[in-house]
Design an enzyme around this catalytic site. Structure first.
Site, PDB file in Angstrom:
ATOM      1  N   ASP A   1       0.833  -1.203   0.000  1.00  0.00           N
ATOM      2  CA  ASP A   1       0.000   0.000   0.000  1.00  0.00           C
ATOM      3  C   ASP A   1       0.864   1.248   0.000  1.00  0.00           C
ATOM      4  OD1 ASP A   1       0.821  -0.772   2.642  1.00  0.00           O
ATOM      5  OD2 ASP A   1      -0.522   0.738   3.462  1.00  0.00           O
TER       6      ASP A   1
ATOM      7  N   GLU B   1       0.271  -1.348   5.567  1.00  0.00           N
ATOM      8  CA  GLU B   1       1.364  -0.897   6.429  1.00  0.00           C
ATOM      9  C   GLU B   1       1.163   0.544   6.852  1.00  0.00           C
ATOM     10  OE1 GLU B   1       5.367   0.982   7.232  1.00  0.00           O
ATOM     11  OE2 GLU B   1       3.829   1.485   5.759  1.00  0.00           O
TER      12      GLU B   1
END
Length: 200
Positions: free
Chosen positions: A52, A113
């Site tokens: 991400d 994350e």
């Protein structure tokens, strides 16, 4: 990104597993762990990066100017952590092309994350029997490995005020917003402030 990575691995005959980590926190993300069998003995080694990136990150338009890659200014580029994924996959390509000897290798691609590492917090660790990981997600000179790093714990704080009549005795009340503001920025300065030491 997860779809793309799984397709990449499948096309190269690299086995992988995915979990359903996102379901634990209301998302659709997943973690991917791939395995490349070693050609020599040794402790397995893992390489990890997260899939991400910070927002805004939809419809990224990458612009290359010489050695610089940037966006058109409407989105983030996502070098954090696309560059980490790229470095790992380039190493994989090199292994496949050269048939260089290597120990067992695990490739770990995590989700979410950027939102308090929710992907790894809910990862199915049975997918990863490897304990030694190099995480490609940091700035610095090439060849430098950080073996220690700060962590983060998120806490939730609720401030309760005390009611008082605003026209007759406001000094007997406690304004919760004012207390919260004082706790966050006692004097309005960011960073260390000698006059604020010990106040919170």
């Amino acid at each position: 990104m997860a779809d793309w990575i799984e397709d990449y691995l499948a096309k190269r005959g690299i086995s992988f597993q995915s979990d359903h980590a996102g379901e634990a926190y209301g998302g659709n993300g997943r973690n991917i762990v791939a395995f490349i069998p070693g050609t020599k003995k040794g402790i397995p080694l893992g390489f990890a990066a997260h899939m991400d990136q910070i927002e805004p990150c939809r419809n990224v338009k990458a612009i290359q100017e010489g050695d610089i890659i940037r966006t058109d200014g409407t989105t983030t580029l996502g070098g954090d952590d696309k560059s980490g994924i790229t470095a790992i996959l380039e190493a994989v390509e090199d292994l496949l092309e050269t048939n260089a000897e290597h120990r067992d290798i695990y490739l770990v691609f995590t989700s979410s994350e950027e939102i308090s590492m929710m992907g790894t917090k809910h990862m199915d660790l049975d997918m990863l029997p490897c304990k030694d990981l190099v995480i490609a997600d940091a700035t610095g000179d090439t060849g430098v490995i950080a073996y220690k790093a700060p962590g983060m714990e998120a806490i939730r704080v609720v401030f309760h005020g005390k009611k008082a009549h605003a026209g007759i005795e406001p000094e007997k009340g406690i304004n919760a917003i004012k207390v919260a503001a004082e706790a966050i920025f006692p004097c309005g300065r960011t960073g260390s402030c000698p006059s604020c030491t010990g106040r919170i």
